[in-house]
Structures are given as structure tokens and as C-alpha cells.
Write an enzyme that holds these catalytic residues in place. Structure first.
Site, PDB file in Angstrom:
ATOM      1  N   ARG A  52      31.482 -21.286  76.650  1.00 28.41           N
ATOM      2  CA  ARG A  52      30.347 -21.792  77.483  1.00 28.41           C
ATOM      3  C   ARG A  52      30.690 -22.904  78.264  1.00 28.41           C
ATOM      4  O   ARG A  52      30.142 -22.960  79.365  1.00 28.41           O
ATOM      5  CB  ARG A  52      29.036 -22.033  76.446  1.00 28.41           C
ATOM      6  CG  ARG A  52      27.792 -22.161  77.226  1.00 28.41           C
ATOM      7  CD  ARG A  52      26.581 -22.183  76.329  1.00 28.41           C
ATOM      8  NE  ARG A  52      26.704 -23.307  75.415  1.00 28.41           N
ATOM      9  CZ  ARG A  52      25.785 -23.543  74.349  1.00 28.41           C
ATOM     10  NH1 ARG A  52      24.846 -22.552  74.232  1.00 28.41           N
ATOM     11  NH2 ARG A  52      25.856 -24.519  73.286  1.00 28.41           N
ATOM     12  N   ARG A 100      27.692 -44.413  94.843  1.00 27.92           N
ATOM     13  CA  ARG A 100      26.336 -43.365  94.567  1.00 27.92           C
ATOM     14  C   ARG A 100      26.200 -42.741  95.883  1.00 27.92           C
ATOM     15  O   ARG A 100      25.912 -43.283  96.891  1.00 27.92           O
ATOM     16  CB  ARG A 100      24.984 -44.414  94.023  1.00 27.92           C
ATOM     17  CG  ARG A 100      24.080 -43.373  93.751  1.00 27.92           C
ATOM     18  CD  ARG A 100      22.982 -44.114  93.378  1.00 27.92           C
ATOM     19  NE  ARG A 100      21.772 -43.185  92.802  1.00 27.92           N
ATOM     20  CZ  ARG A 100      20.951 -42.591  93.578  1.00 27.92           C
ATOM     21  NH1 ARG A 100      20.943 -42.731  95.095  1.00 27.92           N
ATOM     22  NH2 ARG A 100      20.149 -41.509  93.118  1.00 27.92           N
ATOM     23  N   LYS A 149      24.308 -25.570  80.493  1.00 29.38           N
ATOM     24  CA  LYS A 149      24.161 -26.528  79.743  1.00 29.38           C
ATOM     25  C   LYS A 149      24.336 -27.953  80.304  1.00 29.38           C
ATOM     26  O   LYS A 149      25.247 -28.816  79.954  1.00 29.38           O
ATOM     27  CB  LYS A 149      25.097 -26.388  78.367  1.00 29.38           C
ATOM     28  CG  LYS A 149      24.212 -27.113  77.180  1.00 29.38           C
ATOM     29  CD  LYS A 149      24.759 -26.565  75.780  1.00 29.38           C
ATOM     30  CE  LYS A 149      24.319 -27.133  74.638  1.00 29.38           C
ATOM     31  NZ  LYS A 149      23.016 -27.332  74.532  1.00 29.38           N
ATOM     32  N   GLU A 182      12.141 -20.619  75.607  1.00 24.71           N
ATOM     33  CA  GLU A 182      13.060 -20.924  74.358  1.00 24.71           C
ATOM     34  C   GLU A 182      12.292 -22.375  73.695  1.00 24.71           C
ATOM     35  O   GLU A 182      11.436 -22.925  74.367  1.00 24.71           O
ATOM     36  CB  GLU A 182      14.252 -21.104  74.639  1.00 24.71           C
ATOM     37  CG  GLU A 182      14.709 -22.358  75.824  1.00 24.71           C
ATOM     38  CD  GLU A 182      16.079 -22.119  76.422  1.00 24.71           C
ATOM     39  OE1 GLU A 182      16.898 -21.994  75.602  1.00 24.71           O
ATOM     40  OE2 GLU A 182      16.003 -22.444  77.557  1.00 24.71           O
TER      41      GLU A 182
HETATM   42  N1  PLP Z   1      18.342 -23.842  73.949  1.00 17.32           N
HETATM   43  C1  PLP Z   1      18.284 -25.117  74.543  1.00 17.32           C
HETATM   44  C2  PLP Z   1      17.398 -25.657  75.707  1.00 17.32           C
HETATM   45  C3  PLP Z   1      19.059 -26.008  73.659  1.00 17.32           C
HETATM   46  O1  PLP Z   1      19.065 -27.311  74.209  1.00 17.32           O
HETATM   47  C4  PLP Z   1      19.795 -25.299  72.788  1.00 17.32           C
HETATM   48  C5  PLP Z   1      20.851 -26.412  71.976  1.00 17.32           C
HETATM   49  O2  PLP Z   1      21.032 -27.513  72.184  1.00 17.32           O
HETATM   50  C6  PLP Z   1      19.930 -24.095  72.318  1.00 17.32           C
HETATM   51  C7  PLP Z   1      19.008 -23.089  73.024  1.00 17.32           C
HETATM   52  C8  PLP Z   1      20.674 -23.481  71.305  1.00 17.32           C
HETATM   53  O3  PLP Z   1      22.137 -23.487  71.618  1.00 17.32           O
HETATM   54  P1  PLP Z   1      23.161 -23.457  70.531  1.00 17.32           P
HETATM   55  O4  PLP Z   1      22.802 -22.350  69.519  1.00 17.32           O
HETATM   56  O5  PLP Z   1      24.451 -23.180  71.343  1.00 17.32           O
HETATM   57  O6  PLP Z   1      23.144 -24.875  69.899  1.00 17.32           O
END
Ligand code: PLP
Length: 285
Positions: A52, A100, A149, A182
Site C-alpha cells: 500500500r 518552499r 494514505k 469510514e
Molecule cells: N481508514 C482511515 C481513514 C485510517 O486512517 C485507517 C488507519 O489509520 C484505516 C482506515 C484502517 O487502515 P489499516 O487497517 O490499514 O490500519
């Protein structure tokens, strides 16, 4: 015990571990991160987290400044040096230090790599799971690429603080059609009255949680039924169980959402069973 952080090639005492003021992570949140669970001194699902990470890096066009193999050594070494038995390891990669300017710095700029690790109270986590957690819903005010992420987490920070101000442990983010996307730092799940597990499909609206991915294997192995579809807040209020999943919380039962009891108002049996069996399908390294 003194903590140690890895910063751009060096292991430093945690209190002396700093990055430059013009690091693009600091200036623009121009970076990505990963968090892995540490259990019995082993890293959980490192391979999937690194996959990921590579995807996130590709999407934001940052080059990993070391081999995956070297990065794995750093992760394990940071865990070892911090004497982490049960906890988390955190990895952040930013576009590096440069004057910057919004556009990318020169291609000679080396991305910054920071790794930290710390113990978490495993018994405390079990106690929390035994009691269940409370959730408050908040509007999802994030950008359109939350599948990356990214360290740009201000909407998550604000939503989780607003939830905390209401006495809740997690915020469930809700899109403008009333569907739960989520959690502020977790994936969201419900269990219907028929015992079906429901969670939102992974498109650009949620992060493809690694815990979520492994749970799909656990669910299949246990012969449970799964529906990957959006669900509304109203549906969540009315169903039998709810829970969240993340690397640091594994599976955490939700007992109340916006002041309404979910099911009996106690942690649900399916959530607790998934929590117990999760590590059978997880990878240890
Ligand atoms: N969704 C968000 C917004 C997150 O920040 C996280 C984990 O930090 C997750 C889902 C869960 O992801 P994982 O199972 O990879 O920790």
C-alpha cells in the site's frame, strides 16, 4: 526506557529527532505514511502495508529513497531499539526538504524517511474491546483521494476531536448522501439482523485498510456472509452490531452511535469473534 527514532539514515534519541522547517511534510503535508501493528515483537502484515505504501508513493509521485529490503530492516530495527513487544511502528515518507514552493522540488531532492515505534497497552486494548467504544457521526469533509494514505489529516483531526468533545472514541464520517464512508482513523462495519457483515467498497472514498483486507479472508474462512456496499447512518443505528477495524485497534466493537445503543448496547459476538481470530490470517514478520 529511552525511545529512539529513525530519521533519514540515523537512529536518534526521540527527543532529538527532528526534521527541517522546510521539509515538505511540514510545509504542505506532502507525504504519505503507514502504521503496522506490532504483536509479540513481530510486525503484522508488513508485506501488505509495504504494497500500500508503494501505491501511495506512486499516486503522489514520490520515489522511495531506499530499497524495500532496507526499509524493512529499518522498521524491524526501530521496533527492536524501542523494545516494542505490543504496539505500533509508524513510517512517514515526505517529498523532502526544499525551498518552499508549491511545485515539486528538483529531482535531486531526497525524500525524508522517519520511523518511530512505541508500545501500546495490549491488556488495555482488550479491556476497551470488552467494553466497546462509542462513535459520533461527522460530515466527511476530506479531499477526493482518501484512498491515498496521505499525512494530510486535518479533516480527520477535526472530526475526531469533535467526536471526543462529545465523549466518543471515534468519528464515523458521513458523505453528503447520508452514507458512512469510514472512521476518522479506521474502517467502519455493521452486522445486519440476518448476521451479514456490511462495509463500504474500496473506491476513492475510503482507505483500503489492511486490517479490512485481512478481515475479508477471516470472514470467508469463518463462512460468514459479506456485503460490500455503502450503508447509511440510519441503518447502522438499527442493526445488530457495529465495529471498526485498523492496525492499532484490530477489531473494535462499537456499542453506541450518536447516543443510540447498537443492538443490545454491548459488544457484539461477531465483532468479538473476528477480533479473536484475526491474527490467524495475518502475516507475522
Ligand atoms: N481508514 C482511515 C481513514 C485510517 O486512517 C485507517 C488507519 O489509520 C484505516 C482506515 C484502517 O487502515 P489499516 O487497517 O490499514 O490500519
Amino acid at each position: 526506557m529511552s525511545r529512539v527514532a529513525y530519521v533519514n539514515g540515523r537512529y536518534l534519541p526521540h527527543r532529538k529527532a527532528t526534521v527541517h522547517v522546510e521539509d515538505r511534510g511540514y510545509q504542505f503535508a506532502d507525504g504519505v505514511y503507514e502504521v503496522c501493528e506490532i504483536r509479540d515483537q513481530r510486525i503484522i502484515d508488513e508485506r501488505r502495508h509495504m504494497e500500500r505504501l508503494q501505491r501511495s508513493l506512486k499516486e503522489v509521485r514520490i520515489q522511495l529513497p531506499m530499497s524495500l529490503r532496507a526499509l524493512s530492516v529499518v522498521l524491524h530495527e526501530t521496533v527492536r531499539r524501542n523494545h516494542v513487544c505490543n504496539g505500533i511502528v509508524y513510517l512517514q515518507i515526505t517529498r523532502g526538504v526544499a525551498r518552499r514552493d508549491f511545485t515539486f522540488p528538483s529531482s535531486t531532492t531526497t525524500p525524508s524517511v522517519v520511523v518511530t515505534a512505541r508500545n501500546l497497552d495490549r491488556a488495555g486494548g482488550e479491556k476497551t474491546a470488552h467494553n466497546g467504544i462509542v462513535v459520533a457521526t461527522m460530515p466527511d469533509q476530506r479531499w477526493a483521494r482518501v484512498d491515498i494514505k496521505s499525512v494530510s489529516l486535518l479533516p480527520n483531526v477535526l472530526a475526531k476531536q469533535a467526536a471526543k468533545d462529545q465523549g466518543a472514541r471515534e468519528a464515523w464520517l458521513v458523505d453528503d448522501r447520508g452514507f458512512v464512508t469510514e472512521g476518522g482513523s479506521s474502517n467502519a462495519w455493521i452486522v445486519t439482523d440476518q448476521g451479514k457483515l456490511v462495509t463500504r467498497p474500496t473506491d476513492h472514498d475510503i482507505l483500503r485498510g489492511i486490517t479490512r483486507t485481512v478481515l475479508l479472508d477471516v470472514i470467508a474462512a469463518e463462512g460468514l456472509e459479506l456485503e460490500e456496499r455503502p450503508f447509511t447512518v440510519e441503518e447502522a443505528y438499527a442493526e445488530r452490531e457495529a465495529f471498526v477495524s485498523s492496525a492499532s485497534q484490530i477489531v473494535m466493537p462499537v456499542i453506541r452511535i450518536d447516543g443510540r445503543n447498537i443492538g443490545t448496547g454491548k459488544p457484539g459476538p461477531i465483532a468479538l469473534a473476528l477480533r479473536r481470530t484475526f491474527h490467524r490470517k495475518a502475516e507475522f514478520s
